[in-house]
Scaffold this active site. Structure first.
Site, PDB file in Angstrom:
ATOM      1  N   ASP A 165      -1.795  63.540  14.638  1.00  4.99           N
ATOM      2  CA  ASP A 165      -3.079  62.982  14.236  1.00  4.99           C
ATOM      3  C   ASP A 165      -2.830  61.612  13.631  1.00  4.99           C
ATOM      4  O   ASP A 165      -2.064  61.463  12.685  1.00  4.99           O
ATOM      5  CB  ASP A 165      -3.766  63.884  13.216  1.00  4.99           C
ATOM      6  CG  ASP A 165      -5.121  63.313  12.808  1.00  4.99           C
ATOM      7  OD1 ASP A 165      -6.038  63.328  13.634  1.00  4.99           O
ATOM      8  OD2 ASP A 165      -5.235  62.809  11.667  1.00  4.99           O
ATOM      9  N   GLU A 222      -4.028  62.398  20.635  1.00  2.60           N
ATOM     10  CA  GLU A 222      -5.447  62.406  20.958  1.00  2.60           C
ATOM     11  C   GLU A 222      -5.728  61.105  21.714  1.00  2.60           C
ATOM     12  O   GLU A 222      -5.055  60.107  21.512  1.00  2.60           O
ATOM     13  CB  GLU A 222      -6.291  62.486  19.702  1.00  2.60           C
ATOM     14  CG  GLU A 222      -6.077  61.306  18.766  1.00  2.60           C
ATOM     15  CD  GLU A 222      -6.372  61.645  17.320  1.00  2.60           C
ATOM     16  OE1 GLU A 222      -7.461  62.174  17.084  1.00  2.60           O
ATOM     17  OE2 GLU A 222      -5.514  61.391  16.461  1.00  2.60           O
ATOM     18  N   CYS A 237     -12.248  74.079  13.739  1.00  2.00           N
ATOM     19  CA  CYS A 237     -11.485  74.805  12.728  1.00  2.00           C
ATOM     20  C   CYS A 237     -10.216  75.329  13.391  1.00  2.00           C
ATOM     21  O   CYS A 237     -10.272  76.013  14.412  1.00  2.00           O
ATOM     22  CB  CYS A 237     -12.303  75.964  12.167  1.00  2.00           C
ATOM     23  SG  CYS A 237     -11.319  77.039  11.110  1.00  2.00           S
ATOM     24  N   ASP A 266      -6.558  65.903   8.200  1.00  2.00           N
ATOM     25  CA  ASP A 266      -5.634  65.402   9.221  1.00  2.00           C
ATOM     26  C   ASP A 266      -4.716  66.503   9.741  1.00  2.00           C
ATOM     27  O   ASP A 266      -4.390  66.560  10.926  1.00  2.00           O
ATOM     28  CB  ASP A 266      -4.799  64.244   8.664  1.00  2.00           C
ATOM     29  CG  ASP A 266      -5.675  63.075   8.209  1.00  2.00           C
ATOM     30  OD1 ASP A 266      -6.762  62.895   8.785  1.00  2.00           O
ATOM     31  OD2 ASP A 266      -5.273  62.361   7.275  1.00  2.00           O
TER      32      ASP A 266
HETATM   33 ZN   LIG Z   1     -12.883  78.640  10.670  1.00  2.00          ZN
END
Ligand SMILES: [Zn+2]
Length: 485
Positions: free
Chosen positions: A255, A345, A398, A427
């Site tokens: 990240d 990314e 998440c 991060d």
């Molecule tokens: Zn979660």
């Protein structure tokens, strides 16, 4: 175990050297710089003149039936060579013995004073610039729009390029010939450099490297020689061992952020690397940048004092840039040494730069440059880099339960999941998600057996650190720059 990849990608590295030319050599270098600029501009003029003829080919596919317009580097080399010997490039009026005037065609009078290669490389550059422009116009080129090539002006970043030609088994560009710290350039001679060239000399002597080009540039009042080198693969001891073909694990997500420049983690949630403080090169240097810029604006135009101030500011910019590059190389080196499978990314850097609040910070962090370095360095070490697709919500997902948050502001440094209640560093959460993306998507990637394969590789421009591994693709030779490392 898998066999190492047989598709050997040539490893291109650059060696950056700071030149210490004699007074005469500095004059010769300046002359070559001027000649390169002149040739570029003259080729552009020939091109535009031909294009504006009534029957010229305008580069939109429809062929002109009258005037042939030079478009490619090859065309330009021929066009320039024809022009430089023509009456248009130079002539002299002589009075004959009978008193009548005779025109003698001299061609470009100073053409013998510089290496002809400089003209050729400038012609090639214009061909590439026109190509980039037409491709961009037709939507065949990703990224920012490329404008039409313009006439070059005298700037602080002048440069010229020379190809290394071999004649009678002897290369025209040589290193450490008269002195260990020297580079021999055709037509210019043995130029002393400040840097140690031992590593390069040993590679050349062992046949493990070949110099392709030398780019000489002047930046911040300093002469630099950048040698573009094709090198042999890294020693197996410096490469990651091959993984089994059914092994889809071991990915680490990277990240890149404004807060912590780099956070790396594996899918199981282990943070493997974290760089908390980047030298925000430009920002830290800002007071000085401002002071020097002000000093320039206060000086009278065209005065010597102004020239000195401009040089001082340029030198300062150069230092900032060097510091930033040094940091990026340290981070990317460490990353590819300690990880063989990485996920990046796909940051839409060009798009993000249009957000003016973020633009300065992003350009300072040089995310795109970091991705580029990681990508090519990983290849050298037999590692693999995957780029998660642009729409993968690495920050909003998440990492524990997979629920995607609707809103997440940049100010929220801690990720709190509304569904499962987990709380962790923002991060770190993103890095874990990227690693998981790698494990999930790697099996779908075509030909997972090719070691050192890079998916969605970034544009390879720029180059590597001084006297160390860096990379410049052949297409971009001469545009790159590499700092101390
Ligand atoms: Zn979660």
């Amino acid at each position: 175990m898998l066999a190492p990849s047989v598709t050997t990608v040539a490893r291109h590295t650059t060696f950056q050297l700071t030149a210490d030319p004699s007074v005469e050599q500095a004059h010769a270098l300046a002359r070559h710089v001027g000649a390169a600029r002149f040739a570029f501009n003259q080729c552009l003029r020939l091109h535009l003149d031909a294009r504006t003829q009534p029957h010229g080919d305008r580069g939109d596919g429809g062929a002109g039936d009258g005037v042939r317009v030079p478009w490619s580097g090859f065309d330009f080399i021929n066009a320039f060579n024809a022009w430089k010997c023509s009456q248009a490039a130079g002539r002299r009026f002589l009075i004959g013995s009978d008193g009548g005037a005779v025109v003698e065609v001299t061609g470009l009078a100073w053409r013998g004073e510089v290496s002809a290669q400089v003209f050729e490389e400038a012609a090639v550059d214009l061909g590439k610039a026109l190509r980039a422009w037409t491709d961009s116009r037709r939507g065949k080129r990703a990224g920012r729009k490329v404008g039409h090539p313009r006439f070059k002006k005298k700037t602080d970043r002048d440069s010229f390029r020379m190809r290394n030609k071999t004649a009678k088994g002897r290369a025209s560009i040589r290193v450490g010939e008269d002195h260990p710290r020297s580079v021999t350039l055709p037509g210019i001679g043995v130029v002393r450099v400040h840097d140690d060239t031992r590593r390069l000399r040993r590679m050349l002597a062992a046949g493990r490297a070949r110099i392709l080009f030398a780019t000489v540039s002047r930046r911040g009042g300093r002469w630099r020689i950048s040698l573009n080198v094709q090198a042999a693969d890294l020693h197996p001891a410096h490469q990651h061992p091959a993984r089994d073909s059914d092994d889809h694990r071991g990915w680490a997500g990277i990240d890149r952020g404004l807060h912590a420049p780099v956070v790396v983690a594996t899918a199981d949630g282990t943070q493997t690397m974290r760089v908390d403080a980047a030298p925000k090169a430009a920002k830290t240097a800002q007071p000085k940048t401002r002071r020097l810029a002000k000093a320039v604006s206060r000086k009278k135009k065209d005065s010597n004092n102004r020239k000195k101030s401009v040089a001082r500011l340029a030198r300062h910019h150069e230092q900032v840039r060097t510091r930033r590059q040094h940091f990026l190389h340290q981070v990317s080196n460490l990353l590819v040494k300690t990880h063989d499978r990485l996920v990046l990314e796909d940051l839409n850097v060009t798009g993000m730069m249009t957000n003016h609040h973020l633009a300065a910070a992003i350009s300072d962090a040089a995310w795109g440059e970091l991705a580029r370095q990681i990508t090519y360095k990983a290849t050298w070490r037999g590692g693999t880099v995957l780029v998660a697709d642009r729409w993968f919500p690495s920050s909003k997902t998440c990492s524990a339960c997979g629920v995607v948050k609707q809103a997440l502001t940049l100010a929220e440094r801690v990720f709190t999941c509304d569904a499962c209640g987990i709380t962790l560093d923002r991060d770190l959460n993103a890095a874990i998600n990227l690693a998981a993306w790698g494990e999930k998507n790697y099996s779908q990637a075509p030909d997972p057996e090719a070691r050192g394969r890079v998916t969605n590789a970034h544009r390879r421009d720029g180059s590597g650190p001084r006297a160390r591994a860096g990379e410049t693709s052949l297409e971009d030779v001469g545009t790159g720059y590499a700092p101390a490392a």
